[in-house]
Design an enzyme around this catalytic site. Structure first.
Site, PDB file in Angstrom:
ATOM      1  N   GLY A 220       9.428   1.613   6.418  1.00 50.50           N
ATOM      2  CA  GLY A 220      10.330   2.711   6.097  1.00 50.50           C
ATOM      3  C   GLY A 220       9.753   3.629   5.043  1.00 50.50           C
ATOM      4  O   GLY A 220       8.534   3.714   4.871  1.00 50.50           O
ATOM      5  N   SER A 221      10.626   4.278   4.297  1.00 51.64           N
ATOM      6  CA  SER A 221      10.198   5.302   3.344  1.00 51.64           C
ATOM      7  C   SER A 221       9.632   4.689   2.075  1.00 51.64           C
ATOM      8  O   SER A 221       9.977   3.566   1.683  1.00 51.64           O
ATOM      9  CB  SER A 221      11.373   6.213   2.988  1.00 51.64           C
ATOM     10  OG  SER A 221      12.299   5.520   2.165  1.00 51.64           O
ATOM     11  N   THR A 222       8.793   5.462   1.394  1.00 52.14           N
ATOM     12  CA  THR A 222       8.217   5.015   0.126  1.00 52.14           C
ATOM     13  C   THR A 222       9.280   4.782  -0.944  1.00 52.14           C
ATOM     14  O   THR A 222       9.240   3.748  -1.629  1.00 52.14           O
ATOM     15  CB  THR A 222       7.153   6.018  -0.359  1.00 52.14           C
ATOM     16  OG1 THR A 222       6.073   6.024   0.583  1.00 52.14           O
ATOM     17  CG2 THR A 222       6.606   5.631  -1.725  1.00 52.14           C
ATOM     18  N   THR A 224      12.376   3.823  -0.651  1.00 41.48           N
ATOM     19  CA  THR A 224      13.072   2.568  -0.357  1.00 41.48           C
ATOM     20  C   THR A 224      12.156   1.382  -0.607  1.00 41.48           C
ATOM     21  O   THR A 224      12.593   0.344  -1.121  1.00 41.48           O
ATOM     22  CB  THR A 224      13.576   2.557   1.097  1.00 41.48           C
ATOM     23  OG1 THR A 224      14.430   3.683   1.305  1.00 41.48           O
ATOM     24  CG2 THR A 224      14.352   1.286   1.394  1.00 41.48           C
ATOM     25  N   GLY A 225      10.881   1.523  -0.266  1.00 39.76           N
ATOM     26  CA  GLY A 225       9.919   0.464  -0.551  1.00 39.76           C
ATOM     27  C   GLY A 225       9.812   0.169  -2.033  1.00 39.76           C
ATOM     28  O   GLY A 225       9.696  -0.996  -2.449  1.00 39.76           O
ATOM     29  N   GLU A 242       5.115  -1.276   4.787  1.00 37.71           N
ATOM     30  CA  GLU A 242       4.490  -0.201   5.566  1.00 37.71           C
ATOM     31  C   GLU A 242       5.367   1.021   5.376  1.00 37.71           C
ATOM     32  O   GLU A 242       6.442   1.127   5.964  1.00 37.71           O
ATOM     33  CB  GLU A 242       4.386  -0.611   7.037  1.00 37.71           C
ATOM     34  CG  GLU A 242       3.434   0.266   7.831  1.00 37.71           C
ATOM     35  CD  GLU A 242       4.134   1.417   8.529  1.00 37.71           C
ATOM     36  OE1 GLU A 242       4.212   2.501   7.910  1.00 37.71           O
ATOM     37  OE2 GLU A 242       4.591   1.239   9.655  1.00 37.71           O
TER      38      GLU A 242
END
Length: 469
Positions: A220-222, A224-225, A242
């Site tokens: 997902g998105s950076t 959220t990561g 990822e």
């Protein structure tokens, strides 16, 4: 209206938090009702996975291989249903949804055949030193909305192949396919091996902080990561992240635009551009710039946009309203700053989140459309004259998932590709993922890899046996 259930310990389970709507992005009609799990039901799913892990961690290699092949058989048997669900909740054309299901089957079988060898570091008269790979425990899988079946398979199959158990949490925008996948898995798997909990309130954050989950794999998105990484710190969860990318492609002057256009277009607009590793910025040498723009426009003009279930449709909607608005905002910003819209470039009237394939020329770095990941059906085309400058601009971003070089000179293209700051560099292609080749990003595109032997090892820890004879 169909109501889906949670799957906990091999049983369909009614949600404690009610249901929420899942919309068809082509019509904006409700497809089905998705269960909203409670935090207590997340705890139940983790407990079920922990209980199953007590025995599954000791399962034989042959048992694990057989289970994955049995799962692949069940996916194949339900292929038509799965493809239909993908189109209805995600929006991609039916042919692409069928490819996703076929890919899920192939990936499951390829993962089944991966080996977990014991490495021998020393075997002398007095000592033997072995390295064994041991499973971690309960794995939490959090997946996005762009490839709902395929990415769930990418997360779940290596986890159980290496002896772990799973709690899966799909995106609330496209949860139905993953729920159905887990139901199918539970037709042949022991209870608790793979569980699914859905919901947009507290479930994802609850997983990242849960002391019973030993690893999170997230696509997902950076941003959220980063949040997941913070939440995972308390019990030092293993992570495979990822995250977002803004992949650059560099087209060298010896490229034939007529031959390259189709490949460039398809890898930029794969799944309507909603693919992490899609080509998202195209740097084209000045000598062939206008010709390539023209050839790409020819390919765009052939696309048939519409509901993915309608015959002949090749180009579906953006998956959700928020993403549609972002795509439109980026194009309007480029237009306001002097960009040339070659084709597309405007919202479509009527129901559905449709945006036509859009090519934007005469833009450069510093424009939002170039600097930000659009994750939609728009490709900015940037002119360059000096290859060193093009490489520098391609690398001038804080993400690094993929990149590509297009040329008739393979040796030269390979040398340039090696200088790109990204996890995978393609020559005369882009966005091609292979079950035997590790895939992951660098910089803010995350860490850890998926696929192949290296990807399988991400779900294990090393134990050294030091034997004095």
């Amino acid at each position: 209206m169909k109501e889906y259930s949670l799957m906990i310990n091999g049983q369909k389970t009614a949600p404690q938090g009610g249901f929420f709507d899942v919309l068809n992005p082509a019509t904006e009609a409700v497809v089905a009702l998705c269960p909203q799990a409670s935090v207590e039901q997340l705890d139940e799913a983790v407990s079920a996975a922990q209980a199953c892990y007590e025995s599954w961690q000791h399962s034989s290699d042959a048992e694990r291989k057989k289970l994955l092949h049995d799962i692949a058989d069940r996916i194949e048997a339900n292929a038509a249903e799965l493809a239909q669900i993908i189109v209805e909740e995600q929006g991609k054309p039916l042919f692409l949804a069928q490819m996703e299901v076929g890919g899920a089957v192939a990936w499951t079988r390829a993962t089944a055949e991966l080996e977990m060898p014991v490495d021998i570091l020393e075997d002398s008269d007095t000592k033997r030193v072995e390295v064994h790979r041991k499973p971690l425990g309960v794995v939490g899988s959090i997946t996005p909305w762009n490839w709902p079946l395929m990415i769930a398979v990418w997360h779940i199959m290596p986890a159980i192949r290496s002896g772990n158990t799973v709690v899966s949490k799909p995106s609330g925008l496209t949860p139905l396919n993953t729920i159905r996948l887990v139901e199918i898995i539970n037709e042949v798997a022991p209870p608790g091996l793979v569980n699914v909990v859905t919901g947009e309130t507290g479930i994802g954050s609850g997983m990242t902080k849960h002391p019973g989950i030993r690893k999170i794999v997230f696509t997902g998105s950076t941003p959220t990561g980063q949040t997941i990484m913070r939440g995972a710190a308390d019990n030092l969860k293993r992570l495979t992240l990822e995250l977002g990318g803004n992949d650059a492609g560099i087209v060298l002057p010896d490229t034939d635009p007529a031959k390259a256009a189709e490949g460039i277009f398809q890898t930029a607009f794969l799944n309507m551009g909603q693919t992490c590793a899609a080509l998202k910025r195209l740097y084209v040498h000045d000598s062939i710039y206008e010709e390539l723009c023209e050839k790409l426009a020819d390919v765009a003009a052939k696309q048939v946009m519409g509901n993915g279930l309608d015959e002949g449709v090749t180009f579906g909607p953006v998956q959700n309203r928020a993403q549609l608005n972002l795509v439109n905002e980026l194009v309007e910003d480029a237009r306001a700053n002097g960009a040339r819209i070659i084709c597309g470039g405007s919202l479509v009237d009527g129901a559905g989140y449709f945006y036509p394939p859009t090519l934007v020329a005469d833009v450069t770095d510093g424009c939002r459309l170039v600097d930000e990941e659009q994750f939609g059906p728009v490709l900015p085309i940037i002119r360059y004259t000096d290859i060193e400058d093009a490489i520098k601009r391609a690398n001038a971003t804080d993400v690094g998932l993929g990149g590509s070089v297009w040329s008739s000179d393979i040796a030269k293209a390979t040398q340039i590709a090696g200088r790109l700051e990204c996890g995978t560099a393609w020559i005369n292609g882009h966005a091609e993922l292979l079950p035997y080749a590790p895939f992951g990003g660098c910089k803010m595109s995350g860490f850890g890899v998926e696929f192949g032997q290296e990807g399988l090892m991400e779900y294990t820890s090393a134990q050294v046996l030091n034997i004095n004879k």
